[in-house]
Design a protein around this motif. Structure first.
Motif, short mmCIF file in Angstrom:
data_model
loop_
_atom_site.label_atom_id
_atom_site.label_comp_id
_atom_site.label_asym_id
_atom_site.label_seq_id
_atom_site.Cartn_x
_atom_site.Cartn_y
_atom_site.Cartn_z
N MET A 169 0.82 -1.20 0.00
CA MET A 169 0.00 0.00 0.00
C MET A 169 0.86 1.26 0.00
O MET A 169 0.53 2.25 -0.63
CB MET A 169 -0.92 0.00 1.21
N LEU A 170 2.00 1.22 0.71
CA LEU A 170 2.85 2.40 0.84
C LEU A 170 4.06 2.38 -0.10
O LEU A 170 4.80 3.36 -0.15
CB LEU A 170 3.34 2.54 2.29
N ASP A 171 4.25 1.30 -0.84
CA ASP A 171 5.45 1.19 -1.67
C ASP A 171 5.58 2.31 -2.68
O ASP A 171 6.66 2.83 -2.93
CB ASP A 171 5.47 -0.17 -2.38
N ARG A 172 4.46 2.67 -3.31
CA ARG A 172 4.52 3.69 -4.36
C ARG A 172 5.00 5.03 -3.81
O ARG A 172 5.61 5.82 -4.53
CB ARG A 172 3.16 3.84 -5.04
N TYR A 173 4.70 5.28 -2.53
CA TYR A 173 5.13 6.54 -1.90
C TYR A 173 6.57 6.42 -1.42
O TYR A 173 7.35 7.37 -1.52
CB TYR A 173 4.21 6.89 -0.74
N ALA A 174 6.92 5.26 -0.88
CA ALA A 174 8.29 5.05 -0.39
C ALA A 174 9.29 5.14 -1.54
O ALA A 174 10.40 5.67 -1.38
CB ALA A 174 8.39 3.70 0.30
N ILE A 175 8.89 4.64 -2.71
CA ILE A 175 9.79 4.65 -3.86
C ILE A 175 10.19 6.07 -4.24
O ILE A 175 11.34 6.35 -4.56
CB ILE A 175 9.12 3.94 -5.06
N THR A 176 9.24 7.00 -4.17
CA THR A 176 9.54 8.38 -4.54
C THR A 176 10.53 9.03 -3.56
O THR A 176 11.30 9.91 -3.95
CB THR A 176 8.26 9.22 -4.59
N ILE A 177 10.52 8.56 -2.31
CA ILE A 177 11.40 9.13 -1.29
C ILE A 177 12.82 8.60 -1.42
O ILE A 177 13.80 9.35 -1.31
CB ILE A 177 10.85 8.84 0.12
N ILE A 178 12.94 7.29 -1.65
CA ILE A 178 14.27 6.67 -1.67
C ILE A 178 14.89 6.59 -3.06
O ILE A 178 16.06 6.19 -3.19
CB ILE A 178 14.20 5.24 -1.07
N LYS A 179 14.15 7.00 -4.08
CA LYS A 179 14.64 6.86 -5.46
C LYS A 179 15.95 7.59 -5.70
O LYS A 179 16.90 7.03 -6.24
CB LYS A 179 13.58 7.35 -6.44
N ALA A 180 16.03 8.85 -5.28
CA ALA A 180 17.22 9.66 -5.56
C ALA A 180 18.49 9.11 -4.90
O ALA A 180 19.51 8.94 -5.59
CB ALA A 180 16.97 11.11 -5.13
N PRO A 181 18.48 8.80 -3.59
CA PRO A 181 19.72 8.26 -2.99
C PRO A 181 20.11 6.90 -3.55
O PRO A 181 21.31 6.60 -3.68
CB PRO A 181 19.39 8.18 -1.50
N LEU A 182 19.13 6.07 -3.91
CA LEU A 182 19.46 4.77 -4.49
C LEU A 182 20.09 4.93 -5.87
O LEU A 182 21.06 4.23 -6.21
CB LEU A 182 18.19 3.90 -4.60
N GLU A 183 19.58 5.85 -6.66
CA GLU A 183 20.14 6.09 -7.98
C GLU A 183 21.55 6.67 -7.88
O GLU A 183 22.42 6.38 -8.71
CB GLU A 183 19.23 7.01 -8.79
N LYS A 184 21.78 7.49 -6.86
CA LYS A 184 23.12 8.04 -6.65
C LYS A 184 24.10 6.93 -6.30
O LYS A 184 25.23 6.89 -6.83
CB LYS A 184 23.08 9.07 -5.51
N ALA A 185 23.69 6.02 -5.43
CA ALA A 185 24.55 4.88 -5.06
C ALA A 185 24.82 4.01 -6.28
O ALA A 185 25.95 3.54 -6.50
CB ALA A 185 23.89 4.07 -3.95
N ALA A 186 23.78 3.78 -7.10
CA ALA A 186 23.94 2.96 -8.30
C ALA A 186 24.88 3.63 -9.29
O ALA A 186 25.68 2.96 -9.96
CB ALA A 186 22.58 2.72 -8.95
N GLN A 187 24.81 4.95 -9.38
CA GLN A 187 25.70 5.69 -10.28
C GLN A 187 27.15 5.52 -9.87
O GLN A 187 28.05 5.38 -10.72
CB GLN A 187 25.32 7.17 -10.27
N LEU A 188 27.42 5.53 -8.56
CA LEU A 188 28.78 5.36 -8.07
C LEU A 188 29.32 3.95 -8.35
O LEU A 188 30.51 3.77 -8.61
CB LEU A 188 28.83 5.64 -6.55
#
Length: 217
Positions: free
Chosen positions: A1-20
């Motif tokens: 139920m909350l995944d769609r909202y959690a994804i928007t919050i954690i998306k940026a730091p996860l993408e930064k880690a993946a970029q590194l």
């Protein structure tokens, strides 16, 4: 139920880690397996009632689980990677209540068994629909980047991890939390079965109608 909202919050730091990590020899599968192995350390930690360490290992596992998905989207999502990720995730999820059963068998064993039983319902309804949706070419407009069709529900990943955190923070109340969350999981199971059946039946009906039109033409 909350995944769609959690994804928007954690998306940026996860993408930064993946970029590194991208560009190195580290692959999404390496992150998946490493996160699983670290997460499994929560089993002896919790069984020995070292709940702080258990929470630490659970948290690392979930961070790695987010990073592997972000890295896979940069390197290319594969069926083999998706299979590995979802299989290890479900093993990890079932491990946590088992660990609490070992920590206090007298009080926790039956509630833990009920929770694992409920995970069978949410897991089987999730995976069975994902297989059929893939076969029918049904896409999920909310979770477009998932390797499998991600059918939602009352208890998704975010709620499950929140429950695991509560287990570790207030282990004396594990039994009550397990009974309550297990009941919520069964609500999720029933709604997924209903929604999944109706979605697939509608797709079958559309195909039947198209077939009838072709025959008449």
């Amino acid at each position: 139920m909350l995944d769609r909202y959690a994804i928007t919050i954690i998306k940026a730091p996860l993408e930064k880690a993946a970029q590194l990590l991208d560009g190195s020899r580290i692959t999404a599968n390496h992150i998946t397996v490493s996160g699983f192995l670290v997460g499994m350390l929560a089993l002896p930690a919790i069984a020995l009632q070292s709940y702080t360490f258990g929470l630490l290992f659970i948290s690392i596992n979930r961070i790695f689980d987010g990073i592997d998905g972000a890295l896979a989207r940069r390197q290319g999502i594969t069926d083999s990677g998706g299979f590995l990720d979802i299989t290890l995730d479900f093993l990890f999820y079932s491990m946590v209540p088992f660990a609490f059963a070992l920590a206090d068998p007298a009080n926790n064993a039956i509630p833990a068994a009920f929770l694992i039983f409920s995970f069978m319902g949410t897991g089987s309804s999730f995976l069975a629909f994902a297989v059929m949706a893939s076969k029918r070419g049904i896409d999920n407009p909310v979770y477009k980047n998932k390797s499998l069709y991600y059918i939602g529900g009352l208890t998704e990943g975010t709620e499950t991890i929140a429950c695991f955190v509560l287990f570790c923070l207030i282990p004396a109340h594990f039994a009550l939390l397990a009974w309550c969350f297990g009941a919520l999981c069964w609500i999720t199971t029933f709604t997924r079965i209903l929604a999944g059946f109706n979605t697939l039946r509608a797709a079958e009906t559309d195909v039947e109608r198209e077939s009838e039109k072709t025959d008449l033409g």
